[in-house]
Design a protein around this motif. Structure first.
Motif, PDB file in Angstrom:
ATOM      1  N   TYR A  20     -66.473  30.380 -12.405  1.00  0.00           N
ATOM      2  CA  TYR A  20     -67.260  29.400 -13.144  1.00  0.00           C
ATOM      3  C   TYR A  20     -68.497  30.066 -13.718  1.00  0.00           C
ATOM      4  O   TYR A  20     -69.186  30.813 -13.032  1.00  0.00           O
ATOM      5  CB  TYR A  20     -67.674  28.248 -12.228  1.00  0.00           C
ATOM      6  N   THR A  22     -70.681  27.906 -15.463  1.00  0.00           N
ATOM      7  CA  THR A  22     -71.613  26.804 -15.234  1.00  0.00           C
ATOM      8  C   THR A  22     -70.841  25.636 -14.637  1.00  0.00           C
ATOM      9  O   THR A  22     -69.661  25.446 -14.930  1.00  0.00           O
ATOM     10  CB  THR A  22     -72.353  26.384 -16.522  1.00  0.00           C
ATOM     11  N   LYS A  23     -71.527  24.883 -13.797  1.00  0.00           N
ATOM     12  CA  LYS A  23     -70.952  23.670 -13.207  1.00  0.00           C
ATOM     13  C   LYS A  23     -71.935  22.534 -13.428  1.00  0.00           C
ATOM     14  O   LYS A  23     -73.034  22.564 -12.869  1.00  0.00           O
ATOM     15  CB  LYS A  23     -70.709  23.842 -11.713  1.00  0.00           C
ATOM     16  N   GLY A  24     -71.534  21.551 -14.262  1.00  0.00           N
ATOM     17  CA  GLY A  24     -72.293  20.333 -14.469  1.00  0.00           C
ATOM     18  C   GLY A  24     -73.589  20.521 -15.222  1.00  0.00           C
ATOM     19  O   GLY A  24     -73.935  21.622 -15.609  1.00  0.00           O
ATOM     20  N   ASP A  28     -67.978  21.645 -16.821  1.00  0.00           N
ATOM     21  CA  ASP A  28     -67.801  22.922 -16.132  1.00  0.00           C
ATOM     22  C   ASP A  28     -67.099  23.861 -17.097  1.00  0.00           C
ATOM     23  O   ASP A  28     -66.141  23.461 -17.766  1.00  0.00           O
ATOM     24  CB  ASP A  28     -66.921  22.779 -14.886  1.00  0.00           C
ATOM     25  N   GLY A  30     -65.639  28.036 -17.449  1.00  0.00           N
ATOM     26  CA  GLY A  30     -65.394  29.301 -16.779  1.00  0.00           C
ATOM     27  C   GLY A  30     -64.294  30.070 -17.450  1.00  0.00           C
ATOM     28  O   GLY A  30     -63.813  29.704 -18.525  1.00  0.00           O
ATOM     29  N   GLU A  50     -59.012  18.954 -18.347  1.00  0.00           N
ATOM     30  CA  GLU A  50     -59.251  20.392 -18.347  1.00  0.00           C
ATOM     31  C   GLU A  50     -58.589  20.989 -19.580  1.00  0.00           C
ATOM     32  O   GLU A  50     -57.445  20.683 -19.888  1.00  0.00           O
ATOM     33  CB  GLU A  50     -58.695  21.031 -17.076  1.00  0.00           C
ATOM     34  N   LYS A 100     -63.833  21.979 -18.039  1.00  0.00           N
ATOM     35  CA  LYS A 100     -63.503  20.757 -17.304  1.00  0.00           C
ATOM     36  C   LYS A 100     -64.610  19.747 -17.568  1.00  0.00           C
ATOM     37  O   LYS A 100     -65.781  20.019 -17.363  1.00  0.00           O
ATOM     38  CB  LYS A 100     -63.402  21.043 -15.803  1.00  0.00           C
TER      39      LYS A 100
END
Length: 118
Positions: A20, A22-24, A28, A30, A50, A100
């Motif tokens: 990943y 970045t997440k949120g 997301d 990656g 996704e 995502k």
């Protein structure tokens, strides 16, 4: 604003699998790498979709059990509850960007004026 570099993150399985960038809080993003002969377990998401954008190599996706071959430049979109399984049956590494997007429980649309057309 956020800026990162892929080299700052590790793949889940050492030199392959997802990583990943970045997440949120709203998305997301990656990259995923699968070497020849490797696969990623069949799964689905209950609330997010996704999207995969293929950068390198070829891969067989199985979307709801239907084979969907993919090559560089292809985009695959899996909606919530679409099962997806990836297997690299080629002789080259596979690499893709994945995005995502989680479910947003409220209307996030903003209405603006129409553009001026000459």
């Amino acid at each position: 604003m956020k800026k990162v570099n892929e080299s700052d993150f590790d793949y889940r399985f050492g030199d392959n699998g997802p990583k990943y960038l970045t997440k949120g809080p709203n998305v997301d993003i990656g990259v995923v790498v699968l070497k020849p002969g490797q696969d990623f377990p069949n799964h689905y998401h209950t609330t997010c979709e996704e999207i995969f954008y293929i950068l390198e190599g070829e891969i067989d996706f199985y979307i709801n059990d239907d084979r969907v071959p993919a090559k560089p430049g292809d985009m695959i979109q899996c909606r919530p509850h679409d099962s997806h399984y990836l297997i690299n049956t080629s002789s080259q590494n596979f690499k893709a960007v994945f995005v995502k997007s989680p479910h947003i429980g409220e209307n996030d649309s903003v209405v603006i004026d129409k553009p001026k057309i000459n």
